[in-house]
Every structure is written in C-alpha cells, then in structure tokens.
Write a protein that holds these residues in place. Structure first.
Motif, PDB file in Angstrom:
ATOM      1  N   VAL A 138      82.109 -26.987  10.419  1.00 18.15           N
ATOM      2  CA  VAL A 138      82.634 -27.377  11.726  1.00 18.15           C
ATOM      3  C   VAL A 138      84.052 -26.854  11.937  1.00 18.15           C
ATOM      4  O   VAL A 138      84.387 -26.328  12.999  1.00 18.15           O
ATOM      5  N   TYR A 139      84.912 -26.999  10.931  1.00 18.07           N
ATOM      6  CA  TYR A 139      86.300 -26.557  11.099  1.00 18.07           C
ATOM      7  C   TYR A 139      86.372 -25.043  11.261  1.00 18.07           C
ATOM      8  O   TYR A 139      87.160 -24.532  12.067  1.00 18.07           O
ATOM      9  N   LEU A 140      85.554 -24.315  10.520  1.00 17.63           N
ATOM     10  CA  LEU A 140      85.529 -22.864  10.664  1.00 17.63           C
ATOM     11  C   LEU A 140      85.116 -22.483  12.079  1.00 17.63           C
ATOM     12  O   LEU A 140      85.707 -21.578  12.680  1.00 17.63           O
ATOM     13  N   GLN A 141      84.128 -23.168  12.622  1.00 11.93           N
ATOM     14  CA  GLN A 141      83.707 -22.865  13.988  1.00 11.93           C
ATOM     15  C   GLN A 141      84.809 -23.209  14.980  1.00 11.93           C
ATOM     16  O   GLN A 141      85.009 -22.477  15.960  1.00 11.93           O
ATOM     17  N   ALA A 142      85.535 -24.284  14.733  1.00  7.96           N
ATOM     18  CA  ALA A 142      86.666 -24.630  15.598  1.00  7.96           C
ATOM     19  C   ALA A 142      87.721 -23.527  15.576  1.00  7.96           C
ATOM     20  O   ALA A 142      88.349 -23.227  16.601  1.00  7.96           O
ATOM     21  N   THR A 143      87.897 -22.914  14.416  1.00 12.76           N
ATOM     22  CA  THR A 143      88.838 -21.799  14.293  1.00 12.76           C
ATOM     23  C   THR A 143      88.408 -20.621  15.153  1.00 12.76           C
ATOM     24  O   THR A 143      89.226 -19.987  15.832  1.00 12.76           O
ATOM     25  N   LEU A 144      87.119 -20.324  15.151  1.00 18.21           N
ATOM     26  CA  LEU A 144      86.607 -19.227  15.973  1.00 18.21           C
ATOM     27  C   LEU A 144      86.769 -19.540  17.459  1.00 18.21           C
ATOM     28  O   LEU A 144      87.183 -18.676  18.247  1.00 18.21           O
ATOM     29  N   LEU A 145      86.443 -20.763  17.848  1.00 13.39           N
ATOM     30  CA  LEU A 145      86.552 -21.150  19.252  1.00 13.39           C
ATOM     31  C   LEU A 145      88.002 -21.114  19.725  1.00 13.39           C
ATOM     32  O   LEU A 145      88.288 -20.704  20.860  1.00 13.39           O
ATOM     33  N   GLU A 146      88.917 -21.518  18.868  1.00 10.29           N
ATOM     34  CA  GLU A 146      90.337 -21.479  19.229  1.00 10.29           C
ATOM     35  C   GLU A 146      90.812 -20.041  19.413  1.00 10.29           C
ATOM     36  O   GLU A 146      91.619 -19.755  20.303  1.00 10.29           O
ATOM     37  N   ASN A 156      98.809 -18.467  10.312  1.00  4.47           N
ATOM     38  CA  ASN A 156      98.674 -19.916  10.144  1.00  4.47           C
ATOM     39  C   ASN A 156      98.012 -20.246   8.806  1.00  4.47           C
ATOM     40  O   ASN A 156      96.826 -20.614   8.760  1.00  4.47           O
ATOM     41  N   PRO A 157      98.753 -20.137   7.698  1.00  5.87           N
ATOM     42  CA  PRO A 157      98.156 -20.373   6.373  1.00  5.87           C
ATOM     43  C   PRO A 157      97.586 -21.771   6.192  1.00  5.87           C
ATOM     44  O   PRO A 157      96.663 -21.955   5.394  1.00  5.87           O
ATOM     45  N   HIS A 158      98.081 -22.748   6.943  1.00 14.03           N
ATOM     46  CA  HIS A 158      97.531 -24.100   6.819  1.00 14.03           C
ATOM     47  C   HIS A 158      96.094 -24.149   7.337  1.00 14.03           C
ATOM     48  O   HIS A 158      95.279 -24.940   6.844  1.00 14.03           O
ATOM     49  N   VAL A 159      95.775 -23.297   8.308  1.00 12.24           N
ATOM     50  CA  VAL A 159      94.404 -23.229   8.802  1.00 12.24           C
ATOM     51  C   VAL A 159      93.499 -22.612   7.736  1.00 12.24           C
ATOM     52  O   VAL A 159      92.360 -23.064   7.524  1.00 12.24           O
ATOM     53  N   VAL A 160      94.000 -21.596   7.045  1.00 15.67           N
ATOM     54  CA  VAL A 160      93.251 -20.986   5.938  1.00 15.67           C
ATOM     55  C   VAL A 160      92.944 -22.031   4.878  1.00 15.67           C
ATOM     56  O   VAL A 160      91.817 -22.119   4.367  1.00 15.67           O
ATOM     57  N   SER A 161      93.941 -22.847   4.547  1.00 14.34           N
ATOM     58  CA  SER A 161      93.739 -23.901   3.542  1.00 14.34           C
ATOM     59  C   SER A 161      92.674 -24.893   3.984  1.00 14.34           C
ATOM     60  O   SER A 161      91.837 -25.330   3.177  1.00 14.34           O
ATOM     61  N   SER A 162      92.668 -25.240   5.256  1.00 16.90           N
ATOM     62  CA  SER A 162      91.669 -26.183   5.770  1.00 16.90           C
ATOM     63  C   SER A 162      90.264 -25.587   5.715  1.00 16.90           C
ATOM     64  O   SER A 162      89.292 -26.292   5.406  1.00 16.90           O
ATOM     65  N   ILE A 163      90.136 -24.296   6.010  1.00 17.92           N
ATOM     66  CA  ILE A 163      88.828 -23.639   5.916  1.00 17.92           C
ATOM     67  C   ILE A 163      88.351 -23.635   4.472  1.00 17.92           C
ATOM     68  O   ILE A 163      87.172 -23.925   4.185  1.00 17.92           O
ATOM     69  N   ARG A 164      89.244 -23.329   3.544  1.00 20.54           N
ATOM     70  CA  ARG A 164      88.859 -23.306   2.119  1.00 20.54           C
ATOM     71  C   ARG A 164      88.472 -24.700   1.633  1.00 20.54           C
ATOM     72  O   ARG A 164      87.545 -24.844   0.822  1.00 20.54           O
ATOM     73  N   ASP A 165      89.169 -25.710   2.145  1.00 21.44           N
ATOM     74  CA  ASP A 165      88.796 -27.090   1.790  1.00 21.44           C
ATOM     75  C   ASP A 165      87.379 -27.406   2.276  1.00 21.44           C
ATOM     76  O   ASP A 165      86.628 -28.119   1.599  1.00 21.44           O
TER      77      ASP A 165
END
Length: 505
Positions: A358-366, A320-329
C-alpha cells in the motif's frame, strides 16, 4: 544564449516570436513586473508564453491559473482558449457533458501518426475501439504475458545492469535506463520480440527516439497556428521534416513486425503467451494503416507514460530518503518469507506479492499527482456551453486542462500540496489507500476515457520500484539541472544522473 530552450524551436517560429517579444518588451519595460502575462490584441498572451516556455508548466500553474481562480480565457489570433485546473470544471468536461468536449479533428491532425486509433477518435469509433482494447487488455493470456515479461526484464535485464554499474562505480542516467526498460518490455508485450535495448553496450534506440520526436513536434503543433505547421509539413522543412522522418521509422518498424507475423517467421522468445499483435493481425476490421496506428498507440500508452513516470519516482525517492525507508519497512516482512536461493544476490517480488504494498502504491500516486506523464489535456468544443465556474465557451474553442497544475493547487490538495508526501494517500492507520476522484487526480484520465491499463501500469511500476529500492541505494549527482522537455510528455530534458550502491543484506 539567454534562453537556450529557444534553440529547440524552428526558425519560422523564432521570427514570429522576435516580433511579439519586441512588442512585449516595450510594454513590460513600463511595468513593475515584466513577467506578468499581458493579454495583447491579436497575439493575446503569446509574448508572455514565449518568454516563459522554459518554465511552461510552472508558468501556467502559478502565473496564469492561480491568480485567476483556477480558470482563464484568452485568445491567440483567432483561436479562443479556455484554460482550467478546477476539478468542478474538469468533471463537467470529462464526465457530465463529455460529448460536448471531444478531442476533435485538430487533435487527430496533430497526432496523425496514430489517426484512427483509440488515441485520436471520438464518438462511436471511440466506443468501438475502446471495447476492442478492453478485450485485449483483460485477456488472461495478454495479462500473463505482461506479468512474465515485466518480471523477466527486471530480473534478467535491469538488476544485472544496475549491479554492473554499481560495481564499476559508473554513473547512470536513470531516465534513459527506464525508457529502455519500458521499450523492451512493451516491444515484447505488443510484438512478441526482444529488442534488447537495455544492455551493457547501450545500443541506439531509433524507434524510441522517433517516439520522442513525435511528442516533441506535437507540442510545437499545439502552440503554433495550424496553418503554419501545415505549410512547414507541405514544404518538408523545420520540425515537420524531422517528424516525417520519425513517422517513417515508426511505420516501418510496426509494418515490419506485422509482415513477420503474417509470414510466421518470427520467434516468440521463451514461448510467452499471446502478444497484443496476435489479437489484431488477422482482424479484417484493421487495414494496414489502422493496424500500424493501433500498435503505435499501444507503445505510447505503455512505453511513453510509464517510462516518463518512473524517473520522477526515482527522483523523488532520492530527495526523500525517509520515504525509501518506509518502502523498505513495507517490503521487509514479505522478503523475509522468501526462501534464499544459492548464488542469487538480488531479490525480486512477484505480482501477487506487490499487490499488498500500500505505501509503495501511495508513493507512485504521489509522484503522478505532482509529475503527471501527460501534463496537459486538450479538448475541442462542439456547441456553446457555460462552465460551472461561469466561463462561457463557444463552438470551435479549445479547452486546455492543466493536469500539472491540479496537483499544486492548495484549494484541491491542501496547504502542503507542493510537498512530496505519500502519506496523504493513506488511511489513518496506514493500511488502506484513500480514494481520490478522477476529476481531482487526472493522471489516468477521467470519465468514459478512463485509462484501461491503469491497474497494469501500477503493478508494473510497483515491481520495478520495489526491485530498485530493495537492492540498491540510489544517490542523485549534485548540481544537475532537472528540467522538462518541450514535449507533450513531462519528460526530463537532461536525464537523471545517479550513483548506485548495491545493498548488502
């Protein structure tokens, strides 16, 4: 071999499976769908279970629980089992009537290497041990050690290793890499020693291999009758022979650490704050056996659970490269405020900096929602009870809670439950995390056994993932099978092979 996973089972169990599978074939050959579970007399659903071992958790979720309204009763021989992923039942089992659902003596037998520790005890011993663990894990000195070790291991171990592999264009097994990182981190945290398993020469990790064996053989102990594995243990054959050797390695390692501490002849690297062993080594309540079991439990709680989760995080980010982009943002504003240091080409975040991600933590929880490190929880039944779903359970029944299945049920997580979507954990403005009750999200357990190290684990994973995502592009190699081991942990069977590219900032 048609079912290569069967090679992992001992001969005595294979003989039993041949018999029940023969019966199953006769029955299923007359059926339009031979993979549907059949509840046979005596053997119950064992034939169907055996033929689906290679896809066990998917089978439980979609072949057993989903068609059964999220809960199911069945028997294997004289063993009566209640299987569920219904959050209402889970709240009843773990919280509202938790005293009726202890881990039980059979669980302590299965994990005898940790007998007497928080991992295996119930009732007052559990409350006593939990108080001790809570005191240790809330100690500023221990927390300081964990934070220091995590940052040092990532900055001085993980990132240089990944940079070297990117420079040499070599493929990396991220599953092996994360397990080595976590072994080093928790050896330092628990024992105050640097085992240096994460290094370019990739030395053998005998103790870590022994920990994996404990979880793999424990899985076999869960699915075969107790009398069978106890006979194999007495005769020292099959998986029990392998387990005995693994337990000897673990006990020898922990006892060696204890004796060195008592002799005061070890060296604490970099004069780090007090480690976990220091909190126990002179406590008269802990004899050598209980002390070894306690230290092994700390290793399981840290190395096994976080080390199992991180490869799944990387796997989902690679897909999911779009998730990577959101984390970098999310990372970019924080990193832009950090002063540049001459000669430093990679960026690390501190504990205080990752707290706000927050978004990074959401990624871990998902990731934990879809790939919980412990996919199934086992409980025993003390007295007859009726579940909220209407199912009756009796004393000595076994209760199995499929944590893996909970995250894949539409009635619990919505029609997109099988999609990897971190946004489901965020408020509408994306600035805050949404709360999910623990009986719906069971990755950190629930009720009186709620994980004491939850916040520590989240912080450590955020530091690791932020460092990887910001400094490297990670591409998964095409064509590799992503399967899970036959283990009590949701570990990757064949690893996770990736190619790394250093990002130029």
């Amino acid at each position: 071999m048609a079912f290569p996973f069967l090679q992992e089972l001992p001969v005595s169990i294979l003989v039993l499976l041949v018999v029940v599978l023969g019966l199953y074939y006769i029955k299923s050959s007359k059926s339009q769908n031979p993979l549907l579970p059949v509840n046979w007399p005596v053997v119950g659903i064992l034939p169907s279970l055996a033929i689906n071992l290679h896809r066990l958790h998917h089978y439980i979720a979609f072949d057993l629980l989903s068609p059964s309204g999220h809960s199911l009763k069945f028997a294997i021989a004289s063993i009566h089992i209640f299987l569920t992923c219904d959050p209402v039942n889970i709240q009843h089992i773990f919280t509202l009537n938790h005293t009726n659902y202890p881990k039980g003596e059979e669980f302590a037998d299965i994990f005898d290497v940790a007998r007497g520790s928080l991992f295996t005890v119930d009732g007052e011993p559990c409350r006593r041990e939990r108080t001790n663990y809570q005191g240790v894990l809330s100690s500023p000195r221990v927390v300081g050690l964990m934070n220091t070790c995590c940052r040092d291991k990532v900055e001085k171990g993980l990132l240089p290793f990944m940079a070297h592999m990117a420079l040499t264009n070599a493929h990396v097994d991220m599953n092996d890499l994360m397990m080595r990182l976590m072994f080093d981190l928790y050896a330092m945290t628990i024992f105050g020693v640097d085992t240096a398993r994460l290094s370019l020469d990739m030395p053998t990790v005998h103790v870590a291999d022994a920990m994996d064996t404990v979880m793999e053989v424990a899985f076999i102990r869960h699915i075969v009758p107790a009398f069978l594995w106890k006979v194999m243990r007495r005769l020292d054959i099959g998986p029990e022979r392998k387990l005995a050797a693994a337990q000897a390695v673990l006990r020898c390692f922990t006892m060696d650490m204890i004796m060195k501490r008592r002799a005061n002849d070890h060296v604490i690297v970099q004069e780090v704050p007090m480690d976990i062993l220091s909190n126990y080594v002179n406590d008269p309540r802990y004899n050598d056996d209980l002390l070894k079991a306690t230290l092994i439990t700390y290793m399981i709680a840290g190395r096994d659970t976080i080390g199992t989760t991180l490869p799944w995080v990387i796997y989902n980010l690679a897909k999911n490269p779009h998730v990577v982009s959101s984390i970098r943002d999310e990372l970019a504003p924080i990193i832009s405020r950090k002063p540049s240091v001459a000669g430093v080409t990679m960026t690390m975040l501190d504990l205080e900096e990752v707290k706000a991600l927050v978004y990074l933590q959401a990624t871990l929880l998902e990731t934990l929602r879809l790939y919980p490190p412990i996919p199934i929880e086992r409980k025993s039944v003390v007295t007859t009870d009726v579940m909220p779903s209407g199912h009756e359970v009796c004393a000595r029944d076994i209760v199995l809670v499929s944590i893996y299945s909970i995250g894949r049920m539409e009635s619990v997580w919505g029609a997109d439950c099988r999609e990897y979507r971190p946004e489901r954990w965020l408020s509408e403005d994306g600035r805050q995390l949404r709360h999910a009750p623990s009986h719906k999200f069971l990755a950190f357990n629930s009720g009186p056994r709620l994980c004491l190290g939850k916040d520590i684990a989240i912080m450590q994973m955020k530091i690791v993932v932020a460092a990887i995502v910001w400094n490297f592009d990670v591409k998964m190699l095409d064509g590799q099978p992503i399967d899970t081991k036959l283990s009590c942990l949701l570990q990757m069977k064949n690893g996770l092979k990736v190619k790394l590219n250093k990002r130029e900032m």
